[in-house]
Design an enzyme around this catalytic site. Structure first.
Site, mmCIF file in Angstrom:
data_model
loop_
_atom_site.group_PDB
_atom_site.id
_atom_site.type_symbol
_atom_site.label_atom_id
_atom_site.label_comp_id
_atom_site.label_asym_id
_atom_site.label_seq_id
_atom_site.Cartn_x
_atom_site.Cartn_y
_atom_site.Cartn_z
ATOM 1 N N LEU A 1 0.833 -1.190 0.000
ATOM 2 C CA LEU A 1 0.000 0.000 0.000
ATOM 3 C C LEU A 1 0.876 1.250 0.000
ATOM 4 O O LEU A 1 1.896 1.289 0.664
ATOM 5 C CB LEU A 1 -0.897 0.022 1.242
ATOM 6 C CG LEU A 1 -1.829 -1.156 1.442
ATOM 7 C CD1 LEU A 1 -2.693 -0.934 2.679
ATOM 8 C CD2 LEU A 1 -2.696 -1.402 0.223
ATOM 9 N N ASP A 2 0.447 2.243 -0.760
ATOM 10 C CA ASP A 2 1.144 3.518 -0.719
ATOM 11 C C ASP A 2 0.430 4.433 0.276
ATOM 12 O O ASP A 2 -0.580 4.052 0.889
ATOM 13 C CB ASP A 2 1.249 4.149 -2.106
ATOM 14 C CG ASP A 2 -0.099 4.468 -2.738
ATOM 15 O OD1 ASP A 2 -1.107 4.623 -1.999
ATOM 16 O OD2 ASP A 2 -0.157 4.570 -3.974
ATOM 17 N N SER A 3 0.930 5.629 0.453
ATOM 18 C CA SER A 3 0.373 6.515 1.475
ATOM 19 C C SER A 3 -1.086 6.888 1.191
ATOM 20 O O SER A 3 -1.876 7.057 2.127
ATOM 21 C CB SER A 3 1.230 7.770 1.623
ATOM 22 O OG SER A 3 1.354 8.429 0.392
ATOM 23 N N ASP B 1 -3.342 4.903 -0.276
ATOM 24 C CA ASP B 1 -4.117 3.729 0.116
ATOM 25 C C ASP B 1 -4.314 3.699 1.628
ATOM 26 O O ASP B 1 -5.419 3.459 2.123
ATOM 27 C CB ASP B 1 -3.411 2.429 -0.303
ATOM 28 C CG ASP B 1 -3.322 2.260 -1.804
ATOM 29 O OD1 ASP B 1 -4.215 2.734 -2.525
ATOM 30 O OD2 ASP B 1 -2.340 1.642 -2.249
#
Length: 79
Positions: free
Chosen positions: A37-39, A41
């Protein structure tokens, strides 16, 4: 609310918000390393959890795992 109830709700939110396979989500699942997950998400998940539990989550709390997030939610519920 029990830890298991919070975990199951958090798991449901992650699955619904991000279309992640529910079988991949355990307490020790790392948001970045295991779920990739990125920030943005993570923000979506945190936002939904804040709305669900009517709490405010400090994003600098260093919660890197699902279990860490569950523990944080539980602590906020007891305040």
């Amino acid at each position: 609310m029990t830890k298991e109830e919070v975990f199951n709700k958090v798991k449901d939110i992650i699955v619904d918000q991000l279309d992640v396979d529910a079988d991949k989500i355990k307490e020790d699942t790392n948001f970045k390393n295991d779920l990739y997950l990125d920030s943005l998400d993570i923000f979506e998940v945190v936002d939904k959890i804040e709305d669900t539990y009517d709490i405010e989550i400090e994003t600098d709390e260093g919660m890197e795992t699902v279990g860490g997030l569950v523990d944080y939610v539980l602590k906020q519920q007891t305040k």
